[in-house]
Design a protein around this motif. Structure first.
Motif: not given
Length: 405
Positions: A221-237
């Protein structure tokens, strides 16, 4: 029982009330008991003690929802030992408070010099006039030999495989209070110089690993955040179902549209924080135009990214929460130029980050029933003023905790 009325030249409420010129609030027991025009409230509360700030603007106090003030910053700024670590942390928090910030989102990542648990951090700051929400995380630092730590294992490094271990991930998720940088999809430069972190930006996870981690958070029941940058990483997110993108530097227009459709939040960091150029004012405008809930944060303490047209910094000395208004101003002014209301604009530093922290029913707006966390200032923070000495008073739960003459 503490009860008083405070009058301002205008109140920027960041609520449905909008901006109230010659407005006032009644504060009782640390909360907003009434809000409206000065003429009306002085009739309704004729016996109330009045604090006259009619030459100044009153706004909600600021919320910096992405910081590293208690773990990474003390060891970077001071020659501390474990015995003095939290003295440095408290000094940094006091500076944040004097900058108009009464609520923070702190990341607990694990650090080679800090063998402290989340409970240690909470205990160290429990008596301060600040609301601090903790995200427990794992972290990958882009040294030549990648270094991985977690909030659970503290000062003991782990392997890249450990980062996806379901038992460890669940332990981290259970302790996390909000969707901060729960994982680092890219190795981070942290607050090191470029030469020290040659592998900053390297992608750490596969899509399958990310999906399994996201499922653990969502199952709890938790929302999750991520450190992410760049097109490839953001696509994964985006494909793995992560709820909050921290930084999202280098995001494409197509990815912005996809993030909007998926109801994703973005924490913009115009000062830096990844291996790529940080969020520009135009990018933040684009987020707002697509109705993406966006917060502006410092990620401090951090060396600012040099070479942008919107940042005034000339060197990479570490910067903290005192520059929140300064780094937010270019985007805030651009929003004003595009005819956004000052309440909507100020929400990027108040209500939006409060929602991200899960505390928008506690603070972030000037509204009856919410905590009386507010500023008395010479202008609207970020939009009209950037210098912290133009914040004259800071109130936390109705109590004046900072004052400048």
């Amino acid at each position: 029982m503490m009860k008083y009325m405070i009058r301002g030249k205008k109140l920027v409420t960041v609520s449905q009330l909008g901006t109230l010129k010659d407005g006032a609030m009644v504060i009782e027991n640390g909360k907003v008991a009434a809000i409206g025009s000065w003429e009306q409230l002085k009739e309704d509360y004729p016996d109330s003690d009045v604090i006259d700030c009619s030459s100044f603007v009153i706004t909600p106090s600021l919320v910096d929802c992405h910081t590293h003030l208690l773990e990474f910053a003390p060891t970077s700024l001071y020659p501390v030992t474990p015995e003095t670590h939290f003295l440095a942390g408290k000094a940094l928090l006091l500076h944040a408070l004097s900058s108009g910030i009464t609520a923070l989102g702190e990341q607990i990542c694990g650090h080679p010099l800090c063998d402290f648990s989340k409970e240690d951090y909470q205990k160290a700051v429990h008596d301060l006039p600040l609301d601090i929400t903790f995200a427990t995380t794992s972290i990958s630092i882009g040294f030549e030999n990648l270094a991985h730590f977690t909030s659970i294992t503290q000062s003991r490094g782990v392997t890249q495989c450990d980062l996806s271990d379901p038992v460890l991930v669940q332990m981290i998720a259970l302790e996390s209070d909000y969707p901060g940088e729960n994982i680092f999809i890219n190795a981070t430069p942290a607050n090191f110089t470029e030469k020290e972190v040659p592998r900053a930006g390297e992608i750490i996870y596969t899509l399958e690993e990310l999906q399994k981690i996201v499922n653990i958070y969502h199952r709890l029941g938790k929302r999750m955040g991520a450190h992410v940058a760049g097109e490839e990483g953001i696509k994964l997110a985006l494909e793995s179902g992560i709820d909050v993108l921290h930084h999202a530097h280098g995001i494409t227009d197509e990815q912005i549209q996809k993030a909007a459709k998926q109801g994703i939040n973005i924490v913009a960091t115009p000062m830096g924080g990844t291996h790529l150029q940080p969020n520009s004012p135009e990018e933040i405008l684009n987020f707002v135009e697509k109705d993406i809930p966006v917060s502006i944060a410092t990620d401090s303490y951090l060396p600012p990214y040099l070479g942008t047209s919107w940042l005034p910094f000339q060197d990479q000395a570490l910067k903290g929460p005192d520059v929140l208004m300064m780094i937010a101003q270019p985007a805030m002014r651009l929003l004003k130029k595009h005819h956004y209301d000052e309440n909507k604009i100020l929400s990027l530093l108040t209500d939006n980050p409060a929602k991200l922290l899960g505390k928008d029913d506690v603070f972030g707006r000037l509204e009856v029933g919410l905590e009386a966390n507010f500023l008395v200032a010479e202008g609207v923070p970020g939009l009209e003023i950037t210098e912290i000495d133009k914040i004259r008073k800071v109130y936390y739960k109705g109590v004046k905790v900072m004052e400048r003459n």
